[in-house]
Motif scaffolding. Sequence first.
Motif, PDB file in Angstrom:
ATOM      1  N   ARG A 122       9.135  -3.285  -5.327  1.00  0.00           N
ATOM      2  CA  ARG A 122      10.445  -3.813  -5.735  1.00  0.00           C
ATOM      3  C   ARG A 122      11.007  -4.812  -4.726  1.00  0.00           C
ATOM      4  O   ARG A 122      11.602  -5.823  -5.107  1.00  0.00           O
ATOM      5  CB  ARG A 122      11.431  -2.657  -5.920  1.00  0.00           C
ATOM      6  CG  ARG A 122      12.828  -3.062  -6.383  1.00  0.00           C
ATOM      7  CD  ARG A 122      12.803  -3.665  -7.765  1.00  0.00           C
ATOM      8  NE  ARG A 122      12.258  -2.739  -8.738  1.00  0.00           N
ATOM      9  CZ  ARG A 122      11.912  -3.094  -9.974  1.00  0.00           C
ATOM     10  NH1 ARG A 122      12.037  -4.352 -10.365  1.00  0.00           N
ATOM     11  NH2 ARG A 122      11.414  -2.198 -10.816  1.00  0.00           N
ATOM     12  N   SER A 123      10.797  -4.573  -3.444  1.00  0.00           N
ATOM     13  CA  SER A 123      11.328  -5.477  -2.415  1.00  0.00           C
ATOM     14  C   SER A 123      10.695  -6.855  -2.486  1.00  0.00           C
ATOM     15  O   SER A 123      11.288  -7.844  -2.034  1.00  0.00           O
ATOM     16  CB  SER A 123      11.106  -4.881  -1.014  1.00  0.00           C
ATOM     17  OG  SER A 123      11.830  -3.683  -0.865  1.00  0.00           O
ATOM     18  N   VAL A 124       9.489  -6.943  -3.049  1.00  0.00           N
ATOM     19  CA  VAL A 124       8.830  -8.245  -3.227  1.00  0.00           C
ATOM     20  C   VAL A 124       9.272  -8.873  -4.548  1.00  0.00           C
ATOM     21  O   VAL A 124       9.461 -10.087  -4.649  1.00  0.00           O
ATOM     22  CB  VAL A 124       7.302  -8.090  -3.195  1.00  0.00           C
ATOM     23  CG1 VAL A 124       6.613  -9.441  -3.429  1.00  0.00           C
ATOM     24  CG2 VAL A 124       6.850  -7.492  -1.859  1.00  0.00           C
ATOM     25  N   GLU A 125       9.434  -8.048  -5.563  1.00  0.00           N
ATOM     26  CA  GLU A 125       9.835  -8.555  -6.877  1.00  0.00           C
ATOM     27  C   GLU A 125      11.211  -9.216  -6.851  1.00  0.00           C
ATOM     28  O   GLU A 125      11.440 -10.211  -7.550  1.00  0.00           O
ATOM     29  CB  GLU A 125       9.840  -7.419  -7.900  1.00  0.00           C
ATOM     30  CG  GLU A 125       8.468  -6.880  -8.253  1.00  0.00           C
ATOM     31  CD  GLU A 125       8.560  -5.741  -9.252  1.00  0.00           C
ATOM     32  OE1 GLU A 125       8.875  -6.005 -10.422  1.00  0.00           O
ATOM     33  OE2 GLU A 125       8.355  -4.585  -8.841  1.00  0.00           O
ATOM     34  N   ASN A 126      12.116  -8.680  -6.057  1.00  0.00           N
ATOM     35  CA  ASN A 126      13.477  -9.219  -6.039  1.00  0.00           C
ATOM     36  C   ASN A 126      13.526 -10.697  -5.645  1.00  0.00           C
ATOM     37  O   ASN A 126      14.145 -11.505  -6.362  1.00  0.00           O
ATOM     38  CB  ASN A 126      14.359  -8.378  -5.114  1.00  0.00           C
ATOM     39  CG  ASN A 126      14.657  -7.009  -5.697  1.00  0.00           C
ATOM     40  OD1 ASN A 126      14.585  -6.812  -6.909  1.00  0.00           O
ATOM     41  ND2 ASN A 126      14.977  -6.059  -4.844  1.00  0.00           N
ATOM     42  N   PRO A 127      12.918 -11.141  -4.525  1.00  0.00           N
ATOM     43  CA  PRO A 127      12.951 -12.569  -4.217  1.00  0.00           C
ATOM     44  C   PRO A 127      12.162 -13.415  -5.206  1.00  0.00           C
ATOM     45  O   PRO A 127      12.512 -14.568  -5.460  1.00  0.00           O
ATOM     46  CB  PRO A 127      12.356 -12.656  -2.801  1.00  0.00           C
ATOM     47  CG  PRO A 127      11.666 -11.372  -2.568  1.00  0.00           C
ATOM     48  CD  PRO A 127      12.352 -10.357  -3.400  1.00  0.00           C
ATOM     49  N   VAL A 128      11.100 -12.842  -5.787  1.00  0.00           N
ATOM     50  CA  VAL A 128      10.343 -13.585  -6.805  1.00  0.00           C
ATOM     51  C   VAL A 128      11.223 -13.864  -8.016  1.00  0.00           C
ATOM     52  O   VAL A 128      11.218 -14.970  -8.578  1.00  0.00           O
ATOM     53  CB  VAL A 128       9.072 -12.810  -7.228  1.00  0.00           C
ATOM     54  CG1 VAL A 128       8.426 -13.464  -8.454  1.00  0.00           C
ATOM     55  CG2 VAL A 128       8.068 -12.748  -6.084  1.00  0.00           C
TER      56      VAL A 128
END
Length: 202
Positions: A122-128
């Motif tokens: 989730r922490s990677v998906e948010n900036p994407v």
Amino acid sequence: MTSPFDLNHQNNEIDSKIVVALERLSEAFRVLLWNESKLNALSPIQIQILIFLLFQPVEKCRVSYLAKEFNMSKPTISDSIKSLLEKGLIHKKSDPADSRSYIVSLTDSGRLTAIKSSDFTRSVENPVSSLDLQQKEIMLDGLLKIIHGLNLAGIITVQRMCFTCTHYRISDEGHYCKLLQTPLAYKELRMNCQEHEAVEIV
């Protein structure tokens, strides 16, 4: 050969910057996966196996396939399977198609753990998600080509993406799936397709 980690080289070469950026991202995934594994008293590969079993069809849930999927030896995967069995997170049963093999599946407890753990990115998906569509399409196209190149080089052994599938072709109109008989927009290109049939690498 000049290393992309050589700052004098890196600061003047976009290729090196991209390689180092990908290395930073891989480090982020390692940290997130490790944090998730500690929460569940499991190893990172055990978390990955549970997530794989949650979403992949039963024919892929064998030790031999898991070893290829994660680029690990069969004994290493077997050790993880044994540990998951002891923790009551998976079942195993004989493979009707091969008496020397067995199929692995999740228990109710394993399914709950897999569902919870599958959100570790989730922490990677948010900036994407904050990128606009054009940025996402350019990024996806580039990443797919890099992954395809690594697959051709034998570094990543298992891929179920469009570029490695017999049904995929590129035409003047762009990407096309012969199985679906339809053009594919960038956002429709798949990283993980259940109908994937691998092209033989010569």
